[in-house]
Design a protein around this motif. Structure first.
Motif, mmCIF file in Angstrom:
data_model
loop_
_atom_site.group_PDB
_atom_site.id
_atom_site.type_symbol
_atom_site.label_atom_id
_atom_site.label_comp_id
_atom_site.label_asym_id
_atom_site.label_seq_id
_atom_site.Cartn_x
_atom_site.Cartn_y
_atom_site.Cartn_z
ATOM 1 N N LEU A 222 -92.679 39.184 80.657
ATOM 2 C CA LEU A 222 -93.207 39.808 79.445
ATOM 3 C C LEU A 222 -93.339 41.308 79.706
ATOM 4 O O LEU A 222 -93.748 41.706 80.801
ATOM 5 N N VAL A 223 -92.985 42.098 78.716
ATOM 6 C CA VAL A 223 -93.043 43.545 78.927
ATOM 7 C C VAL A 223 -93.889 44.213 77.851
ATOM 8 O O VAL A 223 -93.944 43.756 76.705
ATOM 9 N N SER A 224 -94.524 45.304 78.237
ATOM 10 C CA SER A 224 -95.359 46.043 77.284
ATOM 11 C C SER A 224 -94.487 46.936 76.398
ATOM 12 O O SER A 224 -93.315 47.196 76.696
ATOM 13 N N THR A 225 -95.111 47.410 75.335
ATOM 14 C CA THR A 225 -94.401 48.236 74.346
ATOM 15 C C THR A 225 -93.691 49.434 74.972
ATOM 16 O O THR A 225 -92.615 49.825 74.512
ATOM 17 N N HIS A 226 -94.324 49.993 76.012
ATOM 18 C CA HIS A 226 -93.738 51.189 76.651
ATOM 19 C C HIS A 226 -92.295 50.946 77.076
ATOM 20 O O HIS A 226 -91.491 51.874 77.115
ATOM 21 N N LEU A 227 -91.993 49.706 77.403
ATOM 22 C CA LEU A 227 -90.676 49.376 77.946
ATOM 23 C C LEU A 227 -89.697 48.959 76.852
ATOM 24 O O LEU A 227 -88.573 48.550 77.143
ATOM 25 N N LEU A 228 -90.133 49.079 75.603
ATOM 26 C CA LEU A 228 -89.259 48.733 74.482
ATOM 27 C C LEU A 228 -88.849 49.977 73.702
ATOM 28 O O LEU A 228 -88.009 49.915 72.815
ATOM 29 N N ARG A 229 -89.485 51.090 74.035
ATOM 30 C CA ARG A 229 -89.209 52.340 73.316
ATOM 31 C C ARG A 229 -88.412 53.282 74.206
ATOM 32 O O ARG A 229 -88.237 53.035 75.396
ATOM 33 N N GLU A 230 -87.986 54.389 73.609
ATOM 34 C CA GLU A 230 -87.307 55.413 74.408
ATOM 35 C C GLU A 230 -88.279 55.946 75.443
ATOM 36 O O GLU A 230 -89.425 56.247 75.137
ATOM 37 N N GLY A 231 -87.829 56.078 76.645
ATOM 38 C CA GLY A 231 -88.688 56.566 77.722
ATOM 39 C C GLY A 231 -87.946 56.424 79.028
ATOM 40 O O GLY A 231 -86.760 56.076 79.044
ATOM 41 N N PRO A 232 -88.614 56.691 80.127
ATOM 42 C CA PRO A 232 -87.920 56.625 81.417
ATOM 43 C C PRO A 232 -87.395 55.217 81.745
ATOM 44 O O PRO A 232 -86.378 55.095 82.432
ATOM 45 N N LEU A 233 -88.087 54.204 81.260
ATOM 46 C CA LEU A 233 -87.636 52.826 81.503
ATOM 47 C C LEU A 233 -87.623 52.074 80.186
ATOM 48 O O LEU A 233 -88.623 52.068 79.459
ATOM 49 N N ARG A 234 -86.496 51.454 79.893
ATOM 50 C CA ARG A 234 -86.390 50.720 78.622
ATOM 51 C C ARG A 234 -85.676 49.404 78.884
ATOM 52 O O ARG A 234 -84.619 49.374 79.528
ATOM 53 N N LEU A 235 -86.270 48.328 78.373
ATOM 54 C CA LEU A 235 -85.700 46.999 78.602
ATOM 55 C C LEU A 235 -84.301 46.892 78.012
ATOM 56 O O LEU A 235 -84.084 47.219 76.842
ATOM 57 N N LEU A 236 -83.378 46.417 78.827
ATOM 58 C CA LEU A 236 -82.032 46.128 78.323
ATOM 59 C C LEU A 236 -81.946 44.652 77.962
ATOM 60 O O LEU A 236 -81.721 44.286 76.824
ATOM 61 N N ASP A 237 -82.119 43.798 78.955
ATOM 62 C CA ASP A 237 -81.979 42.366 78.703
ATOM 63 C C ASP A 237 -82.548 41.581 79.879
ATOM 64 O O ASP A 237 -82.939 42.172 80.899
ATOM 65 N N GLY A 238 -82.530 40.282 79.739
ATOM 66 C CA GLY A 238 -82.984 39.428 80.826
ATOM 67 C C GLY A 238 -82.076 38.220 80.942
ATOM 68 O O GLY A 238 -81.275 37.946 80.048
ATOM 69 N N GLU A 239 -82.186 37.509 82.060
ATOM 70 C CA GLU A 239 -81.346 36.322 82.233
ATOM 71 C C GLU A 239 -82.000 35.354 83.214
ATOM 72 O O GLU A 239 -82.865 35.718 84.001
#
Lengths: 276, 132
Positions: A222-239
């Motif tokens: 599970l990821v926080s909002t920070h990782l869903l927006r533009e920023g130094p780290l952004r979620l791409l995908d998971g597997e």
């Protein structure tokens, strides 16, 4: 540039699986280009090695009548472990192991990343309501109602994403909604419910004794909002990973499959400076 | 049209909840200090001091005796709404997360049972002649 983070319940308690866990870990980090791999069900003194250039922290201390069983392996040139601690909730004379709280710094983008790694017991014992664990994790991850920084929750929670216990965590399958609500966590594991693999894997945990389904999705990211927006780290995908090297992971005798989340890493501070 | 009066009443209710939680937490730490004072024959009391390094809501829990700078026992982080409260004993790798009064009291009791923490209080309570 990517940052790739994995989690695996490497149930290595049977002696013959300890060695196998090591070779799965080495194949996994190489093939999936992992930078961090969190493990649970690690025996004291038996933390697998991920190879050259990797380091690790082992958290296998006793906690009351039970024991922590986690390890975090990390690529030294990719991340730095700033600090780590174990977090316990004292509840009805029990010591609930909520999470191992790991503060990382991602070197390439000089950005902090918080990992909360959990391994919770099965609710089938009935002694502790799972919602109490969820409440503890929420209090830890979002003490003021929303996470204060980029946070990844990873774990074998022993309940599925659909469980109502998660209501206490504001965890959702809806990425767009999570990206707009600072208090929400986006749970990647919703996508790992049901059959998704040609081989028939239908979750992350194989439990053939259940007559209705042999698969559950207990291992989640599970990821926080920070990782869903533009920023130094952004979620791409998971597997979910079924094979590592020549190994069919379940075929070897492990009952959990590793899960991986990939993040785009961008040095936004440098980009802004060059734009200016 | 927005009902400002209703919104303000809701705000007041929320403030009441937060104030109640904060007072409850203050009361728990006051009782903790009183217990330490009693067991150390009035020599040692506990103080919560703001600890800027931890950001808003961060405190250092210190055992103090008049005329000494005292000993740090734990770091305490309180959320804006009171609970949750995290208690990290000084030098320990385990911290406690408390979501209500009962859990906070359990965490602080655990803190006092920790031999390293108890030793810091005991050494502060000891008179110079006791230390041999």
């Amino acid at each position: 540039m990517e940052l790739r983070v994995g989690f695996w319940n490497a149930r290595g308690k049977r002696p013959e699986l300890l060695e196998q866990a090591g070779s799965v870990v080495q194949a996994l980090v190489a093939e999936r280009s992992l930078d961090v791999l969190a493990l649970v069900e690690v025996e004291p003194g038996a933390m697998p090695s991920a190879g050259d250039g990797w380091s690790g922290i082992e958290v296998t201390d006793a906690e009351g009548r039970s024991r922590w069983d986690a390890a975090v392996l990390f690529k030294q040139d990719a991340v730095e472990v700033v600090e780590h601690r174990r977090v316990v909730k004292l509840w009805n004379e029990r010591r609930l192991r909520i999470a191992v709280d790991v503060e990382l710094r991602v070197r390439a983008v000089s950005a902090p990343l918080r990992l909360l790694i959990s391994h919770w017991p099965s609710p089938s014992g009935g002694a502790v309501d799972h919602a109490t664990y969820v409440r503890g994790l929420h209090e830890l991850a979002a003490p003021n109602g929303a996470p204060e920084r980029a946070t990844v929750l990873m774990g074998d929670y022993n309940v599925e994403p659909i469980d109502r216990a998660y209501d206490g965590l504001d965890a959702t399958r809806d990425r767009a909604l999570a990206s707009r609500r600072p208090s929400f966590f986006y749970n990647l594991a919703w996508r790992w419910l049901g059959t998704w693999s040609a081989s028939g894997a239908a979750g992350t945990y194989r439990y053939p004794a259940d007559p209705h389904t042999h698969w559950r999705t207990f291992d989640q990211v599970l990821v926080s909002t920070h990782l869903l927006r533009e920023g130094p780290l952004r979620l791409l995908d998971g597997e979910v990973v079924e094979r590592a090297g020549e190994h069919d992971i379940v075929g070897l005798g492990f009952d959990h499959l590793p899960v991986v989340a990939a993040f785009q890493a961008r040095d936004t501070a440098r980009e802004e400076a060059s734009d200016g | 049209m927005a009902d400002f009066a209703k919104a303000l009443k809701q705000g007041f209710e929320a403030v009441e909840v937060v104030w109640t939680a904060r007072m409850e937490i203050e009361d728990v730490f006051a009782r903790l200090s009183a217990a330490v004072l009693e067991v150390t024959d009035g020599k040692v009391r506990l103080e919560l001091r703001r600890y800027a390094v931890m950001g808003p809501g961060g405190y250092e829990l210190r055992a103090v005796r008049d005329g000494t700078s005292g000993n740090t026992l734990a770091y305490v982080k309180q959320s804006e709404s009171g609970y949750s409260v995290s208690v990290q004993p000084e030098g320990a790798k385990t911290s406690y997360i408390a979501g209500n009064r009962e859990e906070l009291e359990a965490a602080l009791a655990e803190l006092l049972k920790d031999v390293r923490i108890a030793e810091r209080i005991k050494s502060l309570a000891a008179d110079p002649s006791d230390k041999g």
